[in-house]
Design a protein around this motif. Structure first.
Motif, mmCIF file in Angstrom:
data_model
loop_
_atom_site.group_PDB
_atom_site.id
_atom_site.type_symbol
_atom_site.label_atom_id
_atom_site.label_comp_id
_atom_site.label_asym_id
_atom_site.label_seq_id
_atom_site.Cartn_x
_atom_site.Cartn_y
_atom_site.Cartn_z
ATOM 1 N N UNK A 11 -34.104 -42.390 -30.987
ATOM 2 C CA UNK A 11 -34.755 -41.082 -30.884
ATOM 3 C C UNK A 11 -36.197 -41.294 -30.456
ATOM 4 N N UNK A 12 -36.597 -40.593 -29.417
ATOM 5 C CA UNK A 12 -37.979 -40.686 -28.917
ATOM 6 C C UNK A 12 -38.741 -39.435 -29.335
ATOM 7 N N UNK A 13 -39.881 -39.628 -29.955
ATOM 8 C CA UNK A 13 -40.680 -38.511 -30.463
ATOM 9 C C UNK A 13 -42.145 -38.674 -30.039
ATOM 10 N N UNK A 14 -42.877 -37.556 -30.196
ATOM 11 C CA UNK A 14 -44.331 -37.625 -30.016
ATOM 12 C C UNK A 14 -45.071 -36.976 -31.178
ATOM 13 N N UNK A 15 -44.345 -36.255 -32.051
ATOM 14 C CA UNK A 15 -45.059 -35.445 -33.035
ATOM 15 C C UNK A 15 -44.411 -35.364 -34.389
ATOM 16 N N UNK A 82 -35.370 -50.211 -26.365
ATOM 17 C CA UNK A 82 -34.073 -49.556 -26.615
ATOM 18 C C UNK A 82 -32.926 -50.547 -26.433
ATOM 19 N N UNK A 83 -32.969 -51.323 -25.368
ATOM 20 C CA UNK A 83 -31.856 -52.248 -25.113
ATOM 21 C C UNK A 83 -31.855 -53.387 -26.137
ATOM 22 N N UNK A 88 -27.319 -47.098 -27.401
ATOM 23 C CA UNK A 88 -26.323 -46.628 -26.428
ATOM 24 C C UNK A 88 -26.587 -45.187 -25.991
ATOM 25 N N UNK A 89 -27.313 -44.462 -26.830
ATOM 26 C CA UNK A 89 -27.557 -43.036 -26.576
ATOM 27 C C UNK A 89 -28.982 -42.730 -27.019
ATOM 28 N N UNK A 90 -29.694 -41.963 -26.190
ATOM 29 C CA UNK A 90 -31.093 -41.632 -26.502
ATOM 30 C C UNK A 90 -31.215 -40.128 -26.714
ATOM 31 N N UNK A 106 -31.211 -45.028 -15.374
ATOM 32 C CA UNK A 106 -30.605 -46.076 -16.217
ATOM 33 C C UNK A 106 -29.918 -45.491 -17.445
ATOM 34 N N UNK A 107 -30.330 -44.299 -17.868
ATOM 35 C CA UNK A 107 -29.752 -43.688 -19.071
ATOM 36 C C UNK A 107 -28.907 -42.456 -18.729
ATOM 37 N N UNK A 108 -28.501 -42.357 -17.499
ATOM 38 C CA UNK A 108 -27.737 -41.177 -17.064
ATOM 39 C C UNK A 108 -26.476 -40.992 -17.907
ATOM 40 N N UNK A 109 -26.274 -39.790 -18.402
ATOM 41 C CA UNK A 109 -25.111 -39.501 -19.241
ATOM 42 C C UNK A 109 -25.260 -40.021 -20.659
ATOM 43 N N UNK A 110 -26.432 -40.644 -20.935
ATOM 44 C CA UNK A 110 -26.670 -41.231 -22.263
ATOM 45 C C UNK A 110 -28.020 -40.824 -22.818
ATOM 46 N N UNK A 111 -28.579 -39.745 -22.295
ATOM 47 C CA UNK A 111 -29.879 -39.288 -22.808
ATOM 48 C C UNK A 111 -29.874 -37.766 -22.905
ATOM 49 N N UNK A 112 -30.224 -37.265 -24.101
ATOM 50 C CA UNK A 112 -30.223 -35.828 -24.377
ATOM 51 C C UNK A 112 -31.647 -35.341 -24.615
#
Ligand code: GRF
Length: 197
Positions: A11-15, A82-83, A88-90, A106-112
């Motif tokens: 999970x990528x966050x900023x806040x 991440x790798x 596997x999913x972001x 690089x994360x196509x279909x694996x990033x929401x």
């Protein structure tokens, strides 16, 4: 059959990380949840969400964009972290950096991503003020796969909320945020289950 395997999610966050918290809580509430959060990365040191992750016993990393000269090298550092963690999913959850096309590919279909509007309406910022200015009676949020175009990828799920008389951008944002917290775990479950199929 998944055999109980869980999709390792970053999970990528900023806040503040209230959406991150919703994901943490959803995975904790269901032993059969098809995904787990293996790493939380913030681009901002001290982001509130880092503490939420640590409290839940989740590994955290800070990758401060200010330490990198340009988006390419910053995104390369993200990708490596991440790798290395076997992600596997972001899930982007209030992550306030635009990602480079190379990283996105690089994360196509694996990033929401979660976006506070009923896409394709109101891509970009100030979505609540724009919905009010347009006189919309219904507003909401969307979770979508990330593609190179901002807020443009295939939608996984959406939730609607009413716009009420007297709403301000702030009151409307609060109502949408509650819907986000219900929607993101559902969409995460859907995307993870697809990867396990
Ligand atoms: C949410 O409104 C989300 O839709 C937007 O950024 C905000 C993040 O909030 N992309 P939080 O950090 O999850 O509390």
């Amino acid at each position: 059959m998944s055999g109980g395997r869980k999709v390792r999610t970053g999970v990528l966050i900023s806040g503040r990380g209230s959406n991150l918290q919703a994901l943490i809580d959803a995975a904790a509430a269901d032993p059969a949840f098809p995904a787990e959060i293996a790493l939380v990365i913030s681009n901002r040191p001290g982001a509130g969400g880092l503490e939420r992750a640590a409290k839940a016993g989740i590994a955290t990393a800070t990758i401060d964009h200010k330490d990198y000269e340009g988006r390419e090298v910053f995104d390369a550092a993200l990708h490596d972290a991440l790798t290395e963690a076997g992600i596997e999913l972001v899930c982007l959850a209030g992550f306030m950096r635009i990602l480079t096309p190379g990283f996105v590919a690089r994360w196509e279909g694996r990033m929401l991503n979660i976006h506070p509007s009923l896409l394709p309406k109101y891509k970009g910022v100030d979505t609540h003020a724009r919905a009010l200015a347009a006189g919309d009676t219904v507003h909401g949020c969307s979770v979508h796969y990330v593609t190179a175009e901002l807020d443009d990828g295939p939608v996984i799920a959406q939730a609607e909320v009413p716009v009420l008389k007297g709403d301000t951008p702030e009151t409307l944002a609060d109502r949408v945020l509650e819907a986000e917290h219900r929607l993101y775990p559902q969409a995460w479950r859907t995307a993870a289950a697809r990867l396990l199929d």
